[in-house]
Scaffold this motif. Structure first.
Motif, mmCIF file in Angstrom:
data_model
loop_
_atom_site.group_PDB
_atom_site.id
_atom_site.type_symbol
_atom_site.label_atom_id
_atom_site.label_comp_id
_atom_site.label_asym_id
_atom_site.label_seq_id
_atom_site.Cartn_x
_atom_site.Cartn_y
_atom_site.Cartn_z
ATOM 1 N N ARG A 179 104.324 24.567 -12.225
ATOM 2 C CA ARG A 179 105.537 24.149 -12.923
ATOM 3 C C ARG A 179 105.217 22.916 -13.748
ATOM 4 N N SER A 180 105.642 22.929 -14.986
ATOM 5 C CA SER A 180 105.392 21.805 -15.885
ATOM 6 C C SER A 180 106.655 20.956 -15.997
ATOM 7 N N ASN A 181 106.607 19.778 -15.404
ATOM 8 C CA ASN A 181 107.704 18.826 -15.491
ATOM 9 C C ASN A 181 107.109 17.453 -15.241
ATOM 10 N N GLY A 182 107.190 16.597 -16.245
ATOM 11 C CA GLY A 182 106.528 15.303 -16.155
ATOM 12 C C GLY A 182 106.993 14.465 -14.982
ATOM 13 N N ILE A 183 108.297 14.457 -14.733
ATOM 14 C CA ILE A 183 108.838 13.640 -13.648
ATOM 15 C C ILE A 183 108.399 14.185 -12.303
ATOM 16 N N MET A 184 108.677 15.468 -12.056
ATOM 17 C CA MET A 184 108.345 16.040 -10.760
ATOM 18 C C MET A 184 106.841 16.136 -10.544
ATOM 19 N N GLY A 185 106.078 16.332 -11.610
ATOM 20 C CA GLY A 185 104.629 16.356 -11.470
ATOM 21 C C GLY A 185 104.108 15.027 -10.953
ATOM 22 N N ALA A 186 104.621 13.936 -11.530
ATOM 23 C CA ALA A 186 104.184 12.610 -11.101
ATOM 24 C C ALA A 186 104.608 12.322 -9.665
ATOM 25 N N VAL A 187 105.805 12.759 -9.306
ATOM 26 C CA VAL A 187 106.290 12.528 -7.943
ATOM 27 C C VAL A 187 105.494 13.351 -6.930
ATOM 28 N N ALA A 188 105.367 14.649 -7.183
ATOM 29 C CA ALA A 188 104.728 15.543 -6.211
ATOM 30 C C ALA A 188 103.264 15.194 -5.975
ATOM 31 N N LYS A 189 102.587 14.724 -6.998
ATOM 32 C CA LYS A 189 101.163 14.418 -6.851
ATOM 33 C C LYS A 189 100.902 13.213 -5.972
ATOM 34 N N GLN A 190 101.964 12.511 -5.583
ATOM 35 C CA GLN A 190 101.790 11.385 -4.655
ATOM 36 C C GLN A 190 101.621 11.852 -3.204
ATOM 37 N N PHE A 191 101.958 13.129 -2.934
ATOM 38 C CA PHE A 191 102.017 13.598 -1.561
ATOM 39 C C PHE A 191 100.943 14.629 -1.248
ATOM 40 N N ASN A 192 100.434 14.583 -0.027
ATOM 41 C CA ASN A 192 99.526 15.633 0.430
ATOM 42 C C ASN A 192 100.360 16.763 1.042
ATOM 43 N N PRO A 193 99.757 17.917 1.345
ATOM 44 C CA PRO A 193 100.534 19.045 1.867
ATOM 45 C C PRO A 193 101.335 18.741 3.133
ATOM 46 N N ASN A 194 100.762 17.987 4.046
ATOM 47 C CA ASN A 194 101.502 17.658 5.273
ATOM 48 C C ASN A 194 102.738 16.816 4.973
ATOM 49 N N GLU A 195 102.612 15.900 4.018
ATOM 50 C CA GLU A 195 103.762 15.080 3.632
ATOM 51 C C GLU A 195 104.820 15.932 2.931
ATOM 52 N N MET A 196 104.382 16.875 2.111
ATOM 53 C CA MET A 196 105.330 17.786 1.470
ATOM 54 C C MET A 196 106.087 18.601 2.503
ATOM 55 N N ARG A 197 105.376 19.066 3.524
ATOM 56 C CA ARG A 197 106.034 19.850 4.581
ATOM 57 C C ARG A 197 107.064 18.998 5.322
ATOM 58 N N ALA A 198 106.736 17.751 5.578
ATOM 59 C CA ALA A 198 107.663 16.865 6.279
ATOM 60 C C ALA A 198 108.927 16.638 5.445
ATOM 61 N N LEU A 199 108.749 16.421 4.165
ATOM 62 C CA LEU A 199 109.901 16.255 3.272
ATOM 63 C C LEU A 199 110.740 17.529 3.221
#
Length: 219
Positions: A179-199
């Motif tokens: 997905r191409s979105n400047g805001i969400m791309g910058a936000v999501a790239k701060q997290f590893n998969p385990n952190e994404m799962r927790a969120l």
């Protein structure tokens, strides 16, 4: 907006301003017309718990109760290729602006409740992740009242879908996934998969305005 960089903060504010300014030019949707056009959607979005196997197994998102402007925004992104899911891109590519507006009006009309004003208290770990991503700054204190209606409600959405969606914002250079979105791309790239799962697990557990409404063919 907590730990999010000043550049991302400025981008969020600018994007919300532009989206609000452009909202008036969208076609007016018809709930009845959308109900007829939703035949192409109910095979996935009209079956509670239905799972998609691409790019990995996950439940298809609940879209009943999302705002009409978000649904139009998402469909437009699939049509343009900013969202690259092959099935959704194929469907969105066949839709006119009026079709999108009608479908959006239909699914938005399923709203029959309002989520609590604030979300439940997260664990310390999840709280830090939410602050790092400044998630409430865009999606609201209850994660169901975004600052712009073209942003999604996240509260109560399926956890496995939220995880897949967050990962998609980190993918680059793949013709089938991402997905191409400047805001969400910058936000999501701060997290590893385990952190994404927790969120995702935390967000999915919140009181929700979202649901899957079974259509007559699948009741």
């Amino acid at each position: 907006m907590n730990n999010l960089s000043p550049t991302i903060v400025r981008t969020v504010v600018a994007a919300a301003t532009l989206l609000a300014a452009s909202a008036a030019v969208h076609a007016e949707g018809s709930v009845e017309a959308g109900k007829q056009k939703a035949e192409m959607c109910i095979g996935c979005h009209g079956i509670p718990g239905y799972q998609n196997s691409f790019p990995e197994v996950h439940k298809v998102p609940k879209i009943s109760g999302q705002s009409d402007k978000f649904i139009v925004s998402a469909l437009t992104a699939y049509k343009k290729g900013d969202r690259k899911h092959p099935t959704m891109r194929g469907i969105a590519g066949s839709l006119s602006e009026q079709d999108m507006a009608d479908l959006a009006a239909f699914y938005a009309s399923h709203t029959d409740k309002t989520a609590a004003e604030t979300a439940s208290a997260p664990s310390d770990v999840v709280k830090a992740l939410l602050e790092k991503g400044a998630c409430a700054s865009c999606h609201g204190a209850n994660f169901s009242k975004p600052i712009d209606p073209s942003y999604p409600k996240l509260g109560g959405q399926h956890a496995d879908y939220l995880f897949v969606a967050m990962k998609a914002y980190t993918v680059e250079g793949n013709a089938m996934v991402g997905r191409s979105n400047g805001i969400m791309g910058a936000v999501a790239k701060q997290f590893n998969p385990n952190e994404m799962r927790a969120l995702a697990q935390y967000l999915s557990a919140q009181e929700t305005e979202l649901k899957t409404v079974p259509q007559s063919r699948f009741k």
